[in-house]
Structure formats: C-alpha cells, structure tokens
Motif scaffolding. Sequence first.
Motif, PDB file in Angstrom:
ATOM      1  N   SER A  87       0.806  -1.231   0.000  1.00  0.00           N
ATOM      2  CA  SER A  87       0.000   0.000   0.000  1.00  0.00           C
ATOM      3  C   SER A  87       0.836   1.277   0.000  1.00  0.00           C
ATOM      4  O   SER A  87       0.667   2.151   0.846  1.00  0.00           O
ATOM      5  CB  SER A  87      -0.947   0.010   1.208  1.00  0.00           C
ATOM      6  OG  SER A  87      -1.874  -1.029   1.111  1.00  0.00           O
ATOM      7  N   LYS A  88       1.740   1.402  -0.968  1.00  0.00           N
ATOM      8  CA  LYS A  88       2.545   2.618  -1.065  1.00  0.00           C
ATOM      9  C   LYS A  88       1.969   3.514  -2.150  1.00  0.00           C
ATOM     10  O   LYS A  88       2.030   3.200  -3.339  1.00  0.00           O
ATOM     11  CB  LYS A  88       3.994   2.274  -1.375  1.00  0.00           C
ATOM     12  CG  LYS A  88       4.897   3.515  -1.451  1.00  0.00           C
ATOM     13  CD  LYS A  88       6.346   3.132  -1.666  1.00  0.00           C
ATOM     14  CE  LYS A  88       7.220   4.371  -1.709  1.00  0.00           C
ATOM     15  NZ  LYS A  88       8.647   4.038  -1.892  1.00  0.00           N
ATOM     16  N   ALA A  89       1.416   4.638  -1.765  1.00  0.00           N
ATOM     17  CA  ALA A  89       0.812   5.560  -2.730  1.00  0.00           C
ATOM     18  C   ALA A  89       1.851   6.048  -3.728  1.00  0.00           C
ATOM     19  O   ALA A  89       2.984   6.374  -3.360  1.00  0.00           O
ATOM     20  CB  ALA A  89       0.192   6.744  -1.992  1.00  0.00           C
TER      21      ALA A  89
ATOM     22  N   GLU B 159      -7.468  -2.264  -9.399  1.00  0.00           N
ATOM     23  CA  GLU B 159      -7.224  -2.507  -7.974  1.00  0.00           C
ATOM     24  C   GLU B 159      -6.060  -1.670  -7.461  1.00  0.00           C
ATOM     25  O   GLU B 159      -6.115  -1.116  -6.355  1.00  0.00           O
ATOM     26  CB  GLU B 159      -6.953  -3.994  -7.740  1.00  0.00           C
ATOM     27  CG  GLU B 159      -8.166  -4.888  -7.989  1.00  0.00           C
ATOM     28  CD  GLU B 159      -7.831  -6.366  -7.888  1.00  0.00           C
ATOM     29  OE1 GLU B 159      -7.036  -6.724  -6.995  1.00  0.00           O
ATOM     30  OE2 GLU B 159      -8.370  -7.153  -8.690  1.00  0.00           O
ATOM     31  N   LEU B 160      -5.001  -1.573  -8.244  1.00  0.00           N
ATOM     32  CA  LEU B 160      -3.859  -0.756  -7.853  1.00  0.00           C
ATOM     33  C   LEU B 160      -4.251   0.719  -7.797  1.00  0.00           C
ATOM     34  O   LEU B 160      -3.852   1.449  -6.869  1.00  0.00           O
ATOM     35  CB  LEU B 160      -2.702  -0.966  -8.825  1.00  0.00           C
ATOM     36  CG  LEU B 160      -1.961  -2.301  -8.705  1.00  0.00           C
ATOM     37  CD1 LEU B 160      -1.099  -2.555  -9.927  1.00  0.00           C
ATOM     38  CD2 LEU B 160      -1.104  -2.352  -7.442  1.00  0.00           C
ATOM     39  N   GLU B 161      -5.027   1.159  -8.776  1.00  0.00           N
ATOM     40  CA  GLU B 161      -5.465   2.554  -8.814  1.00  0.00           C
ATOM     41  C   GLU B 161      -6.285   2.906  -7.577  1.00  0.00           C
ATOM     42  O   GLU B 161      -6.126   3.982  -6.988  1.00  0.00           O
ATOM     43  CB  GLU B 161      -6.282   2.802 -10.082  1.00  0.00           C
ATOM     44  CG  GLU B 161      -6.427   4.273 -10.463  1.00  0.00           C
ATOM     45  CD  GLU B 161      -5.149   4.889 -11.006  1.00  0.00           C
ATOM     46  OE1 GLU B 161      -4.948   6.102 -10.785  1.00  0.00           O
ATOM     47  OE2 GLU B 161      -4.350   4.168 -11.625  1.00  0.00           O
ATOM     48  N   ALA B 162      -7.133   1.987  -7.159  1.00  0.00           N
ATOM     49  CA  ALA B 162      -7.954   2.214  -5.966  1.00  0.00           C
ATOM     50  C   ALA B 162      -7.102   2.354  -4.715  1.00  0.00           C
ATOM     51  O   ALA B 162      -7.525   2.984  -3.726  1.00  0.00           O
ATOM     52  CB  ALA B 162      -8.953   1.072  -5.806  1.00  0.00           C
ATOM     53  N   ALA B 163      -5.906   1.760  -4.743  1.00  0.00           N
ATOM     54  CA  ALA B 163      -4.988   1.837  -3.599  1.00  0.00           C
ATOM     55  C   ALA B 163      -3.961   2.961  -3.762  1.00  0.00           C
ATOM     56  O   ALA B 163      -2.997   3.044  -2.988  1.00  0.00           O
ATOM     57  CB  ALA B 163      -4.276   0.502  -3.428  1.00  0.00           C
ATOM     58  N   GLY B 164      -4.139   3.796  -4.792  1.00  0.00           N
ATOM     59  CA  GLY B 164      -3.241   4.923  -5.006  1.00  0.00           C
ATOM     60  C   GLY B 164      -1.986   4.583  -5.777  1.00  0.00           C
ATOM     61  O   GLY B 164      -1.034   5.375  -5.814  1.00  0.00           O
ATOM     62  N   MET B 165      -1.974   3.419  -6.400  1.00  0.00           N
ATOM     63  CA  MET B 165      -0.822   2.980  -7.187  1.00  0.00           C
ATOM     64  C   MET B 165      -1.190   2.915  -8.673  1.00  0.00           C
ATOM     65  O   MET B 165      -2.336   3.144  -9.045  1.00  0.00           O
ATOM     66  CB  MET B 165      -0.336   1.623  -6.671  1.00  0.00           C
ATOM     67  CG  MET B 165       0.206   1.676  -5.254  1.00  0.00           C
ATOM     68  SD  MET B 165       0.776   0.081  -4.607  1.00  0.00           S
ATOM     69  CE  MET B 165      -0.711  -0.519  -3.827  1.00  0.00           C
ATOM     70  N   HIS B 166      -0.216   2.609  -9.518  1.00  0.00           N
ATOM     71  CA  HIS B 166      -0.433   2.645 -10.963  1.00  0.00           C
ATOM     72  C   HIS B 166       0.115   1.385 -11.622  1.00  0.00           C
ATOM     73  O   HIS B 166       1.120   0.827 -11.176  1.00  0.00           O
ATOM     74  CB  HIS B 166       0.249   3.868 -11.576  1.00  0.00           C
ATOM     75  CG  HIS B 166      -0.103   5.153 -10.907  1.00  0.00           C
ATOM     76  ND1 HIS B 166      -1.293   5.814 -11.118  1.00  0.00           N
ATOM     77  CD2 HIS B 166       0.585   5.903  -9.997  1.00  0.00           C
ATOM     78  CE1 HIS B 166      -1.331   6.909 -10.384  1.00  0.00           C
ATOM     79  NE2 HIS B 166      -0.206   6.989  -9.699  1.00  0.00           N
ATOM     80  N   MET B 167      -0.532   0.977 -12.694  1.00  0.00           N
ATOM     81  CA  MET B 167      -0.111  -0.202 -13.471  1.00  0.00           C
ATOM     82  C   MET B 167       0.328   0.244 -14.866  1.00  0.00           C
ATOM     83  O   MET B 167      -0.327   1.093 -15.486  1.00  0.00           O
ATOM     84  CB  MET B 167      -1.277  -1.188 -13.596  1.00  0.00           C
ATOM     85  CG  MET B 167      -0.945  -2.475 -14.320  1.00  0.00           C
ATOM     86  SD  MET B 167      -0.211  -3.664 -13.179  1.00  0.00           S
ATOM     87  CE  MET B 167      -0.433  -5.195 -14.083  1.00  0.00           C
ATOM     88  N   VAL B 168       1.410  -0.334 -15.329  1.00  0.00           N
ATOM     89  CA  VAL B 168       1.890  -0.155 -16.701  1.00  0.00           C
ATOM     90  C   VAL B 168       2.116  -1.542 -17.276  1.00  0.00           C
ATOM     91  O   VAL B 168       2.745  -2.385 -16.622  1.00  0.00           O
ATOM     92  CB  VAL B 168       3.216   0.639 -16.739  1.00  0.00           C
ATOM     93  CG1 VAL B 168       3.798   0.667 -18.154  1.00  0.00           C
ATOM     94  CG2 VAL B 168       3.012   2.052 -16.207  1.00  0.00           C
ATOM     95  N   ASP B 169       1.596  -1.819 -18.465  1.00  0.00           N
ATOM     96  CA  ASP B 169       1.963  -3.076 -19.121  1.00  0.00           C
ATOM     97  C   ASP B 169       3.014  -2.766 -20.177  1.00  0.00           C
ATOM     98  O   ASP B 169       2.848  -1.872 -20.998  1.00  0.00           O
ATOM     99  CB  ASP B 169       0.753  -3.828 -19.696  1.00  0.00           C
ATOM    100  CG  ASP B 169      -0.174  -2.988 -20.560  1.00  0.00           C
ATOM    101  OD1 ASP B 169      -0.357  -1.792 -20.243  1.00  0.00           O
ATOM    102  OD2 ASP B 169      -0.739  -3.518 -21.541  1.00  0.00           O
ATOM    103  N   ALA B 170       4.127  -3.501 -20.086  1.00  0.00           N
ATOM    104  CA  ALA B 170       5.264  -3.259 -20.979  1.00  0.00           C
ATOM    105  C   ALA B 170       5.878  -4.582 -21.420  1.00  0.00           C
ATOM    106  O   ALA B 170       7.029  -4.888 -21.094  1.00  0.00           O
ATOM    107  CB  ALA B 170       6.308  -2.385 -20.291  1.00  0.00           C
ATOM    108  N   PRO B 171       5.108  -5.401 -22.164  1.00  0.00           N
ATOM    109  CA  PRO B 171       5.639  -6.691 -22.624  1.00  0.00           C
ATOM    110  C   PRO B 171       6.783  -6.503 -23.612  1.00  0.00           C
ATOM    111  O   PRO B 171       6.975  -5.417 -24.173  1.00  0.00           O
ATOM    112  CB  PRO B 171       4.427  -7.354 -23.266  1.00  0.00           C
ATOM    113  CG  PRO B 171       3.544  -6.221 -23.676  1.00  0.00           C
ATOM    114  CD  PRO B 171       3.740  -5.160 -22.635  1.00  0.00           C
TER     115      PRO B 171
END
Length: 307
Positions: A89-91, A112-124
């Motif tokens: 849970s690190k914003a 889910e990450l956004e709701a916890a103040g975090m961000h997702m990037v997909d970089a295959p």
Amino acid sequence: MTEKPTVGFIGVGLMGHGMAANILKGGYPLYIKGNSNREPIDDLVSKGAVEITSPKEMAALCDVIHLCLPNSDSVEAVIRGDDGILAGSKAGLVVVDSSTANPTSTVALAEELEAAGMHMVDAPLGRTPKEAEAGMLDAMVGADDAIFAKVLPIIDCWAGIINHVGPVGSAHKMKLIMNFISMGYAALYSEALSIGVKSGVSPQVINDVIGASRLSNGFFETFMGCAVGRDMDIHKFSITNASKDVHYASAMASSTRTLNPVGEAVKSYYTFVEANGHGADYLPHLADHVAKMNGFDLAEAVRKGAK
C-alpha cells in the motif's frame, strides 16, 4: 540533480536478468526478488542489487517495480497475495508488468492498484534473452501519458525500441497479436519443413531459398538457425510459454467474437507438444516434434541434406 527513483525487479530469469542488469547500469538503486535459480540473483547482487524476500517488502522500498513473470496467475499472486504489492500500500508506486499476460487480468489489476493509489503499466517484450542482456529489447507500453513519461527513462535502460501503444492493457493486447503471428510462423515453418523433406527437398534448400527471398525475416532466421543449423539454444523461449500465449490470444479472439480458425490450428500444435511432456523444449524445437508426427527425424534429414 534529481535523485533517481528506486526500482524493484521480480522475476530475474532468462529475460529479467538482462533487464535488471541494464537498470543497474543506468544508475538506479535496485531491489530484486528471484525464484529458485540462484545464479542470476547472485550475479545481480554482485553488481550492486539488493535481494529482498517479498513483494510487500519491495513495495515499501521502491518507487517503481518491474515484473517479468511466466503468466497472469503469477502476476496476480505477486500483486494480490498476503505478502503482495497491494499489501504494501505505497501511494504513487508504479508497477511495470513486462510479462506476456491476459489483458483482462491486466485491466482488473490496474483498477485494484489505482484504488490503492498505485499505478499499473503493461510493458511486454519483443526479441530474445540475447537482446535483454544487450539492453536492446523491443517494448510495447500501455499507460497514460504522465505515467509513461515517469517510467520511460527506466524502460530506456533495457529497450532499444519503445512504442507507447495506448492505455493500460493495450500493450498486452498488442503483444498477444505479435505472439500469435510469431507462434503461427513457427507452426508454418515446421509444417513447411516436413512437407519439403517428405517430398524430397532438403531442409538446407528450403532454408536457403526462403532465406534469400522476400519471405525471410528475423524470426525465420532464428527459427531455421535451430531447425536447420541445429543451434538448439538460439531462441530460449519455452513451448510452455508459447502454448500459454496462443491460449491467451485465443481467449482474446473469443472475447471479441473474432473468427480465429488459424489460431485454433496453431494452438493445437503447442497443446499437443506440451501435453506430451515437452513443454520445457524451446520454441524452434517445434520443427522436430512436427517432423516426428510425420514419421521422420529432422536432425537426420539435416545430416543427409549436408552430404
């Protein structure tokens, strides 16, 4: 001078080791978490990385975490598990998933990450462990513009070509399209070699004629380097991973109600080889398995063709 963000890396295997090593070369503080193979972990620690024990611990220490894992199940476990990234849970934390994953899962995890103040990037990734070590992988990136700008300098450490293809999830979709084509090539080349050999045309002739024509490409050269050149380690990408990717692509086609009969035929090859206990073989080894299905030994056909 602005201090560089602290980076974490989970999954320092065939591809991840080179990526992580190049992040270190870029001057970023690096925490790593590996699997049972100690060799890449010990090598990275000797170069300055710090090993940690859980994704939760990594989340507390890092600004950006890279994942390079076998499948969506593994990614979900690392993010959602009791000791996972969400538990940290690190914003502001950014998770960069370089796995080849199911886009539906990616979008759900991003929410889910956004709701916890975090961000997702997909970089295959595109290309092979050789390019990973050289810092010259291809990267497809799914992220909003601000987050893309934040992670771009880090991705630039391990990628030679970077394409920002759209929002979160779009890069994993693009990667499945790319792998549908490449796994399709592998199946097509395997069948072509079997048809040729059983018709009296040597593997060498097929390689030489197609290799000098407009039908050649980088994937053809690598594939034939194994199938005909017999360099069995030229492309270290397992049949199990290939099977996973074509199954994900098939699911994406089904979810969009897209006709995909070629994909279903391609998928059958990988399903068959994996089900017969050869999932650990590398992708170009498919040619040998298809040859066996057709009643001959490809390595022997290559030896005869050299005479």
